[in-house]
Write a protein that holds these residues in place. Structure first.
Motif, PDB file in Angstrom:
ATOM      1  N   GLU A  90      43.399  36.307  44.381  1.00 19.07           N
ATOM      2  CA  GLU A  90      43.630  35.316  45.436  1.00 19.07           C
ATOM      3  C   GLU A  90      42.310  34.920  46.095  1.00 19.07           C
ATOM      4  O   GLU A  90      41.383  35.720  46.172  1.00 19.07           O
ATOM      5  CB  GLU A  90      44.574  35.901  46.490  1.00 19.07           C
ATOM      6  CG  GLU A  90      45.904  36.318  45.903  1.00 19.07           C
ATOM      7  CD  GLU A  90      46.818  37.000  46.913  1.00 19.07           C
ATOM      8  OE1 GLU A  90      46.771  36.676  48.106  1.00 19.07           O
ATOM      9  OE2 GLU A  90      47.583  37.884  46.475  1.00 19.07           O
ATOM     10  N   LEU A 146      48.761  29.457  40.481  1.00 19.92           N
ATOM     11  CA  LEU A 146      50.171  29.737  40.763  1.00 19.92           C
ATOM     12  C   LEU A 146      50.603  29.106  42.084  1.00 19.92           C
ATOM     13  O   LEU A 146      51.731  28.678  42.231  1.00 19.92           O
ATOM     14  CB  LEU A 146      50.415  31.251  40.797  1.00 19.92           C
ATOM     15  CG  LEU A 146      50.021  31.991  39.506  1.00 19.92           C
ATOM     16  CD1 LEU A 146      50.232  33.479  39.645  1.00 19.92           C
ATOM     17  CD2 LEU A 146      50.822  31.458  38.318  1.00 19.92           C
ATOM     18  N   ASN A 185      45.767  41.648  42.863  1.00 20.66           N
ATOM     19  CA  ASN A 185      47.072  42.258  42.636  1.00 20.66           C
ATOM     20  C   ASN A 185      47.133  42.710  41.182  1.00 20.66           C
ATOM     21  O   ASN A 185      47.366  41.908  40.273  1.00 20.66           O
ATOM     22  CB  ASN A 185      48.180  41.242  42.961  1.00 20.66           C
ATOM     23  CG  ASN A 185      49.561  41.866  42.896  1.00 20.66           C
ATOM     24  OD1 ASN A 185      49.790  42.806  42.132  1.00 20.66           O
ATOM     25  ND2 ASN A 185      50.473  41.358  43.701  1.00 20.66           N
ATOM     26  N   LYS A 186      46.876  43.997  40.982  1.00 20.49           N
ATOM     27  CA  LYS A 186      46.782  44.517  39.608  1.00 20.49           C
ATOM     28  C   LYS A 186      48.143  44.491  38.915  1.00 20.49           C
ATOM     29  O   LYS A 186      48.217  44.224  37.721  1.00 20.49           O
ATOM     30  CB  LYS A 186      46.188  45.927  39.602  1.00 20.49           C
ATOM     31  CG  LYS A 186      44.714  45.888  39.973  1.00 20.49           C
ATOM     32  CD  LYS A 186      43.994  47.181  39.733  1.00 20.49           C
ATOM     33  CE  LYS A 186      42.526  46.995  40.112  1.00 20.49           C
ATOM     34  NZ  LYS A 186      41.756  48.195  40.168  1.00 20.49           N
ATOM     35  N   ALA A 187      49.211  44.780  39.670  1.00 19.42           N
ATOM     36  CA  ALA A 187      50.539  44.817  39.055  1.00 19.42           C
ATOM     37  C   ALA A 187      50.933  43.429  38.540  1.00 19.42           C
ATOM     38  O   ALA A 187      51.451  43.285  37.443  1.00 19.42           O
ATOM     39  CB  ALA A 187      51.548  45.324  40.069  1.00 19.42           C
ATOM     40  N   GLU A 188      50.678  42.417  39.356  1.00 17.95           N
ATOM     41  CA  GLU A 188      51.072  41.049  38.965  1.00 17.95           C
ATOM     42  C   GLU A 188      49.982  40.340  38.168  1.00 17.95           C
ATOM     43  O   GLU A 188      50.178  39.216  37.722  1.00 17.95           O
ATOM     44  CB  GLU A 188      51.362  40.217  40.226  1.00 17.95           C
ATOM     45  CG  GLU A 188      52.288  40.892  41.193  1.00 17.95           C
ATOM     46  CD  GLU A 188      53.654  40.237  41.260  1.00 17.95           C
ATOM     47  OE1 GLU A 188      53.715  39.012  41.154  1.00 17.95           O
ATOM     48  OE2 GLU A 188      54.633  40.982  41.406  1.00 17.95           O
ATOM     49  N   GLU A 189      48.829  40.984  38.061  1.00 16.91           N
ATOM     50  CA  GLU A 189      47.654  40.407  37.374  1.00 16.91           C
ATOM     51  C   GLU A 189      47.267  39.058  37.972  1.00 16.91           C
ATOM     52  O   GLU A 189      47.109  38.053  37.267  1.00 16.91           O
ATOM     53  CB  GLU A 189      47.917  40.287  35.880  1.00 16.91           C
ATOM     54  CG  GLU A 189      48.100  41.650  35.217  1.00 16.91           C
ATOM     55  CD  GLU A 189      47.886  41.603  33.723  1.00 16.91           C
ATOM     56  OE1 GLU A 189      48.626  40.870  33.069  1.00 16.91           O
ATOM     57  OE2 GLU A 189      46.967  42.282  33.226  1.00 16.91           O
ATOM     58  N   THR A 190      47.150  39.054  39.309  1.00 14.31           N
ATOM     59  CA  THR A 190      46.712  37.831  39.989  1.00 14.31           C
ATOM     60  C   THR A 190      45.516  38.153  40.896  1.00 14.31           C
ATOM     61  O   THR A 190      45.341  39.292  41.331  1.00 14.31           O
ATOM     62  CB  THR A 190      47.830  37.238  40.885  1.00 14.31           C
ATOM     63  OG1 THR A 190      48.207  38.215  41.860  1.00 14.31           O
ATOM     64  CG2 THR A 190      49.027  36.814  40.064  1.00 14.31           C
ATOM     65  N   ALA A 209      46.538  33.266  38.213  1.00 13.10           N
ATOM     66  CA  ALA A 209      46.839  34.317  37.241  1.00 13.10           C
ATOM     67  C   ALA A 209      45.527  34.742  36.591  1.00 13.10           C
ATOM     68  O   ALA A 209      44.722  33.889  36.194  1.00 13.10           O
ATOM     69  CB  ALA A 209      47.801  33.782  36.182  1.00 13.10           C
TER      70      ALA A 209
END
Ligand SMILES: Cc1cc2nc3c(=O)[nH]c(=O)nc-3n(C[C@H](O)[C@H](O)[C@H](O)COP(=O)(O)OP(=O)(O)OC[C@H]3O[C@@H](n4cnc5c(N)ncnc54)[C@H](O)[C@@H]3O)c2cc1C
Length: 260
Positions: free
Chosen positions: A66, A9, A59-64, A24
């Protein structure tokens, strides 16, 4: 563990030597634990071997997920060329994660340089579980003090020490840890990124009976236990065992690790 091609991303330079990549990871985010790593394919020809990178943030909410990485040699140079929209070839998640006991109320993180890439996901998890998190970040310069804002925005108490300020030598860091411990009870310690500071935490933790863990960063080849390129020594009661960082680690009880 599995092979995945995750959509990139973003992949941007965040300081002179460090880059930050977001990919992602739908379906993967709930199966990753802080301290685990992915073996990333940087290039299909040279360098042929995958390179290991810890999960910096989940980031569980955005399913990403890093990655925060230091440009070191051929592999990481190649990684800087990856563009948003391309796919990142990852193998993982691999390795043993950190352990956060339920009854620990306050945890102390001690990170040097890019070692904070490994400890930030743990800080996220600690804060999520309502634990007080204190981080000492050590680096050559202010420019290399990574993740400070990310940690502070999570509510982590951050202490910065640098060569630039003359505050990062072992004696000064020891004084700072002792000050922190004298003000509040610290239930557990975690470290990554420096043998010198890990030895220090090993000594201080032993003195104050604070259970501590370390994420080791040994050079790796296969990343799945077959090649034995990444062995380190662990003291197990009266015997010293050679274990693989990729499969038995990278997280170990700090008191057991034989520091060279
Ligand atoms: C569990 C773990 C987590 C890590 N997490 C992070 C992180 O989050 N962020 C970060 O910045 N770094 C992290 N590292 C360190 C990171 O993996 C190294 O900095 C990275 O591998 C450097 O790769 P490079 O190709 O740029 O460097 P190089 O120095 O070129 O190569 C790195 C390794 O590959 C080997 N190698 C290179 N060329 C060859 C060759 N021709 N044949 C055989 N072997 C070769 C070298 O022995 C060396 O071990 C982590 C390491 C481990 C073990």
């Amino acid at each position: 563990m599995e092979l995945n091609k995750l959509a990139i991303l973003s992949n941007i330079q965040v300081s002179a030597r460090y880059w930050h990549m977001i990919v992602a990871a739908p379906g993967l985010v709930n199966r990753i634990e802080p301290g685990q790593f992915f073996n990333i394919l940087c290039e299909t020809t040279f360098p042929f071997l995958r390179r290991p990178f810890s999960i910096y943030r989940i980031n569980k909410a955005e399913e990403t997920i890093e990655f925060l990485y230091l440009v070191q040699g051929a592999g990481t140079k190649k990684m800087t060329e990856f563009k948003a929209g391309e796919r990142l070839d990852v193998f993982g998640p691999l390795g043993v994660s950190f352990t956060l006991e339920e009854d620990w109320e306050t945890v102390l993180l001690l990170a040097r340089g890019v070692g904070i890439a490994t400890l930030t996901a743990l800080a996220q998890e600690a804060v999520y579980n309502n634990k007080k998190c204190i981080a000492i970040l050590s680096a050559r310069s202010h420019n290399d003090l990574l993740a400070t804002e990310a940690l502070q925005s999570m509510g982590v108490e951050v202490h910065k020490v640098t060569e630039e300020d003359g505050t990062s030598d072992v004696k000064s860091v020891e004084k700072l840890i002792e000050q922190i411990i004298s003000k509040q009870r610290v239930d557990a310690g975690f470290t990554c990124g420096s043998k010198r500071l890990s030895k220090l935490l090993q000594n201080v933790a032993s003195k104050h009976s604070i259970p501590s863990q370390i994420a080791l960063e040994e050079n790796m080849a296969c990343g799945m236990g077959a090649c034995f390129a990444c062995v380190c020594d662990i003291q197990n009661e009266n015997e010293t065992l050679s274990v693989r960082v990729c499969t038995e680690g990278p997280v170990f009880d700090l008191e057991k690790v034989v520091m060279a």
